[in-house]
Design an enzyme around this catalytic site. Structure first.
Site, mmCIF file in Angstrom:
data_model
loop_
_atom_site.group_PDB
_atom_site.id
_atom_site.type_symbol
_atom_site.label_atom_id
_atom_site.label_comp_id
_atom_site.label_asym_id
_atom_site.label_seq_id
_atom_site.Cartn_x
_atom_site.Cartn_y
_atom_site.Cartn_z
ATOM 1 C CG HIS A 142 39.094 13.123 38.232
ATOM 2 N ND1 HIS A 142 39.880 13.611 39.239
ATOM 3 C CD2 HIS A 142 38.008 12.595 38.838
ATOM 4 C CE1 HIS A 142 39.303 13.387 40.400
ATOM 5 N NE2 HIS A 142 38.161 12.777 40.179
ATOM 6 C CG HIS B 271 36.808 15.306 45.010
ATOM 7 N ND1 HIS B 271 36.190 16.427 44.529
ATOM 8 C CD2 HIS B 271 36.804 14.409 43.984
ATOM 9 C CE1 HIS B 271 35.833 16.233 43.272
ATOM 10 N NE2 HIS B 271 36.185 15.009 42.925
ATOM 11 C CG ASP C 104 37.430 20.659 47.865
ATOM 12 O OD1 ASP C 104 36.805 21.742 47.876
ATOM 13 O OD2 ASP C 104 38.546 20.513 48.385
ATOM 14 C CE LYS D 13 40.045 9.550 48.891
ATOM 15 N NZ LYS D 13 38.997 9.743 47.920
ATOM 16 C CG ASP E 28 34.957 10.176 39.533
ATOM 17 O OD1 ASP E 28 34.705 9.593 40.603
ATOM 18 O OD2 ASP E 28 35.699 11.174 39.468
ATOM 19 N NE ARG F 47 26.631 14.845 30.302
ATOM 20 C CZ ARG F 47 27.935 15.170 30.268
ATOM 21 N NH1 ARG F 47 28.346 16.354 30.619
ATOM 22 N NH2 ARG F 47 28.827 14.290 29.854
ATOM 23 C CB SER G 161 41.831 5.903 41.983
ATOM 24 O OG SER G 161 41.938 7.243 42.400
ATOM 25 N N GLY G 162 39.101 7.571 41.308
ATOM 26 C CA GLY G 162 38.433 8.557 40.459
ATOM 27 C C GLY G 162 39.269 9.055 39.294
ATOM 28 C CB THR H 47 41.458 6.205 47.959
ATOM 29 O OG1 THR H 47 42.525 6.105 47.016
ATOM 30 C CG2 THR H 47 42.033 6.432 49.338
ATOM 31 C CB THR H 48 36.076 6.612 48.510
ATOM 32 O OG1 THR H 48 36.601 7.897 48.170
ATOM 33 C CG2 THR H 48 34.846 6.772 49.381
ATOM 34 C CG ASP I 127 36.840 11.564 34.024
ATOM 35 O OD1 ASP I 127 36.649 11.891 32.831
ATOM 36 O OD2 ASP I 127 37.840 10.931 34.398
#
Length: 148
Positions: A96, A17, A89, A21, A69, A105, A63-64, A45-46, A99
């Site tokens: 999201h 997140h 975080d 990062k 994700d 899970r 991106s997430g 971005t990561t 997600d």
């Protein structure tokens, strides 16, 4: 129970997140020599930051918040992610969040190692299993076992 075998050269997903990062990048900098021995996948971005700042090859997904994700979760379900490093975080709601919950899970369902903080990531990366093949069992519902 269904058995899966994680290869010696792991396929590792990196996600962080926004507020985490820099923490992930600092951790990755310390473990760069181990990370470069494996195949890396990251959300938008990561992944870009890992590539730009550390010079590591990484396959970058969306991106997430734009579905990254979910894409990583799908790769886990397909058996093409072996380890998840997801620095999330806990104090900040994410747009999201559903997600994120689905990704976690799926990672638990498919019984892959998951690190959500530096301490756990350090423990995973100090394990001898990181550099060797590893067999684990997956407890899938009966109808999913037939498809696996």
């Amino acid at each position: 129970m269904t058995e899966q075998r994680l290869p010696a050269r792991k396929r590792i997903a990196l996600i962080a997140h926004d507020s985490k990062k820099e923490e992930l990048l600092e951790w990755a900098r310390r473990h760069r020599s181990r990370l470069e021995q494996h195949e890396l996948v990251g959300t938008g971005t990561t992944g870009r930051l890992v590539s730009e700042r550390l010079g590591l090859p990484i396959r970058t997904m969306q991106s997430g918040p734009l579905g990254g994700d979910i894409e990583i979760g799908a790769l886990i379900a397909q058996g093409t992610i072996d380890l998840l490093l997801f620095f999330w975080d806990p104090l900040q709601a994410q747009p999201h969040d559903p997600d994120v919950k689905a990704l976690l899970r799926v990672a638990v369902l498919w019984n892959i190692p998951v690190a959500s903080n530096v301490a756990t990531a350090d423990f995973l990366f100090s394990s001898p299993y990181l550099a060797q093949s590893y067999a684990s069992s997956i407890a899938l519902p009966a109808r999913r076992r037939e498809q696996a």
